[in-house]
Structures are given as structure tokens and as C-alpha cells.
Scaffold this motif. Structure first.
Motif, PDB file in Angstrom:
ATOM      1  N   PHE A 178       0.752  -1.359   0.036  1.00  0.00           N
ATOM      2  CA  PHE A 178      -0.026  -0.054  -0.581  1.00  0.00           C
ATOM      3  C   PHE A 178       0.933   1.752   0.063  1.00  0.00           C
ATOM      4  O   PHE A 178       0.707   1.614  -0.828  1.00  0.00           O
ATOM      5  CB  PHE A 178      -1.296   0.018   0.997  1.00  0.00           C
ATOM      6  N   TYR A 179       1.854   1.260   0.939  1.00  0.00           N
ATOM      7  CA  TYR A 179       2.917   2.500   1.053  1.00  0.00           C
ATOM      8  C   TYR A 179       3.711   2.952  -0.544  1.00  0.00           C
ATOM      9  O   TYR A 179       3.560   3.406  -0.914  1.00  0.00           O
ATOM     10  CB  TYR A 179       3.899   2.826   1.845  1.00  0.00           C
ATOM     11  N   ASN A 180       3.876   1.194  -1.354  1.00  0.00           N
ATOM     12  CA  ASN A 180       4.649   1.589  -2.135  1.00  0.00           C
ATOM     13  C   ASN A 180       2.946   2.719  -3.664  1.00  0.00           C
ATOM     14  O   ASN A 180       4.456   2.972  -4.177  1.00  0.00           O
ATOM     15  CB  ASN A 180       5.128   0.318  -2.780  1.00  0.00           C
ATOM     16  N   LYS A 181       2.178   1.995  -3.577  1.00  0.00           N
ATOM     17  CA  LYS A 181       1.339   2.549  -4.366  1.00  0.00           C
ATOM     18  C   LYS A 181       1.395   4.162  -4.171  1.00  0.00           C
ATOM     19  O   LYS A 181       1.510   5.023  -5.280  1.00  0.00           O
ATOM     20  CB  LYS A 181      -0.189   1.662  -4.477  1.00  0.00           C
ATOM     21  N   MET A 187      11.813   9.096 -10.811  1.00  0.00           N
ATOM     22  CA  MET A 187      10.728   8.682  -9.871  1.00  0.00           C
ATOM     23  C   MET A 187      10.315   7.293  -9.685  1.00  0.00           C
ATOM     24  O   MET A 187       9.959   6.257  -8.938  1.00  0.00           O
ATOM     25  CB  MET A 187      11.017   9.467  -8.255  1.00  0.00           C
ATOM     26  N   PHE A 188       9.218   8.038 -10.361  1.00  0.00           N
ATOM     27  CA  PHE A 188       7.571   7.017 -11.089  1.00  0.00           C
ATOM     28  C   PHE A 188       8.184   5.989 -11.438  1.00  0.00           C
ATOM     29  O   PHE A 188       7.933   4.988 -11.386  1.00  0.00           O
ATOM     30  CB  PHE A 188       6.814   8.090 -11.797  1.00  0.00           C
ATOM     31  N   PHE A 189       8.944   6.190 -12.739  1.00  0.00           N
ATOM     32  CA  PHE A 189       8.966   5.097 -13.365  1.00  0.00           C
ATOM     33  C   PHE A 189      10.001   4.045 -12.292  1.00  0.00           C
ATOM     34  O   PHE A 189      10.385   2.824 -12.468  1.00  0.00           O
ATOM     35  CB  PHE A 189      10.217   5.209 -14.277  1.00  0.00           C
ATOM     36  N   MET A 190      11.001   4.510 -11.544  1.00  0.00           N
ATOM     37  CA  MET A 190      12.030   3.524 -10.613  1.00  0.00           C
ATOM     38  C   MET A 190      11.071   3.032  -9.642  1.00  0.00           C
ATOM     39  O   MET A 190      11.497   2.155  -9.401  1.00  0.00           O
ATOM     40  CB  MET A 190      12.891   4.841 -10.203  1.00  0.00           C
ATOM     41  N   THR A 242       8.308   2.150  -9.791  1.00  0.00           N
ATOM     42  CA  THR A 242       7.517   1.375 -10.889  1.00  0.00           C
ATOM     43  C   THR A 242       8.460   0.363 -11.074  1.00  0.00           C
ATOM     44  O   THR A 242       8.097  -1.292 -11.049  1.00  0.00           O
ATOM     45  CB  THR A 242       7.101   1.920 -12.293  1.00  0.00           C
ATOM     46  N   TRP A 243       9.602   0.165 -11.201  1.00  0.00           N
ATOM     47  CA  TRP A 243      10.178  -1.031 -11.310  1.00  0.00           C
ATOM     48  C   TRP A 243      10.702  -2.257 -10.505  1.00  0.00           C
ATOM     49  O   TRP A 243      10.942  -2.794 -10.471  1.00  0.00           O
ATOM     50  CB  TRP A 243      11.886  -0.322 -12.599  1.00  0.00           C
ATOM     51  N   MET A 244      11.266  -1.069  -9.351  1.00  0.00           N
ATOM     52  CA  MET A 244      11.241  -1.744  -7.531  1.00  0.00           C
ATOM     53  C   MET A 244      10.382  -2.169  -7.987  1.00  0.00           C
ATOM     54  O   MET A 244      10.516  -3.600  -7.073  1.00  0.00           O
ATOM     55  CB  MET A 244      11.971  -1.223  -7.351  1.00  0.00           C
ATOM     56  N   MET A 245       8.686  -1.874  -7.344  1.00  0.00           N
ATOM     57  CA  MET A 245       7.709  -2.810  -7.490  1.00  0.00           C
ATOM     58  C   MET A 245       7.939  -3.880  -8.362  1.00  0.00           C
ATOM     59  O   MET A 245       7.069  -5.404  -7.461  1.00  0.00           O
ATOM     60  CB  MET A 245       6.492  -1.682  -7.237  1.00  0.00           C
ATOM     61  N   MET A 297      10.262  -6.418  -7.271  1.00  0.00           N
ATOM     62  CA  MET A 297      10.039  -7.273  -5.620  1.00  0.00           C
ATOM     63  C   MET A 297       8.850  -7.877  -6.136  1.00  0.00           C
ATOM     64  O   MET A 297       8.823  -9.276  -5.281  1.00  0.00           O
ATOM     65  CB  MET A 297       9.626  -5.747  -4.409  1.00  0.00           C
ATOM     66  N   LYS A 298       8.260  -8.144  -6.566  1.00  0.00           N
ATOM     67  CA  LYS A 298       6.904  -8.428  -6.635  1.00  0.00           C
ATOM     68  C   LYS A 298       7.832 -10.021  -7.522  1.00  0.00           C
ATOM     69  O   LYS A 298       7.260 -11.161  -7.331  1.00  0.00           O
ATOM     70  CB  LYS A 298       6.017  -8.190  -7.765  1.00  0.00           C
ATOM     71  N   LYS A 299       8.133 -10.354  -8.582  1.00  0.00           N
ATOM     72  CA  LYS A 299       8.993 -11.269  -9.061  1.00  0.00           C
ATOM     73  C   LYS A 299      10.113 -12.312  -8.534  1.00  0.00           C
ATOM     74  O   LYS A 299       9.723 -13.379  -8.732  1.00  0.00           O
ATOM     75  CB  LYS A 299      10.070 -10.688 -10.292  1.00  0.00           C
ATOM     76  N   HIS A 300      10.926 -10.976  -7.237  1.00  0.00           N
ATOM     77  CA  HIS A 300      11.521 -11.996  -6.237  1.00  0.00           C
ATOM     78  C   HIS A 300      10.897 -12.475  -5.544  1.00  0.00           C
ATOM     79  O   HIS A 300      10.881 -13.676  -4.850  1.00  0.00           O
ATOM     80  CB  HIS A 300      12.223 -10.492  -5.776  1.00  0.00           C
TER      81      HIS A 300
END
Length: 74
Positions: free
Chosen positions: A3-6, A48-51, A53-56, A59-62
Motif C-alpha cells: 500500500f505504501y509503495n502504491k 522517481m515514478f518509473f524507478m 514502478t520498476w522496483m515494485m 520485488m514482486k518477481k523476487h
């Protein structure tokens, strides 16, 4: 944490839109020579928005990979 990430991803997108609108308004009303440099803040917010999104997604794949490893160990 999800939720925080979104919320933070939305924060950076809204920040980019707002700074773009404000800087564009001032460029039109007061002249671009002073305000053109403030588009850097819009670019930073977009980066920062794209970074985020990429990190989320990363993390989901991980987490999916880790879950798969648990299943394989059992």
C-alpha cells in the motif's frame, strides 16, 4: 508495504503533473527564460515514478521466486 509503495508511486506521478502544469503556466505568463530550468523537477518526479514502478515489479518477481523455492524445497 504494498500500500505504501502504491501511494508513493502515485505521489511521484501527481508531483510530476503538478510541477509540469505550474512551470508551464509560469513559462507562458512570465517568460520561459527564467522558468525553463524548473522542468528539471518534473523530470526528477517522472524518473522517481518509473524507478518506483520498476522496483515494485522487481520485488514482486523476487517474492514469487522465493515462494517457488519454498515449494520446491518441500
Amino acid at each position: 508495504m504494498e500500500f505504501y509503495n502504491k501511494i508513493m508511486r502515485l505521489f511521484w506521478l501527481v508531483g510530476a503533473i503538478v510541477t509540469f502544469a505550474i512551470v508551464t503556466y509560469f513559462c507562458i505568463t512570465e517568460g520561459y527564460k527564467t522558468w525553463i530550468y524548473y522542468y528539471v523537477f518534473t523530470l526528477i518526479c517522472l524518473m522517481m515514478f518509473f524507478m518506483k514502478t520498476w522496483m515494485m515489479n522487481r520485488m514482486k518477481k523476487h517474492l514469487e521466486y522465493m515462494e517457488q523455492q519454498k515449494k520446491n524445497d518441500n
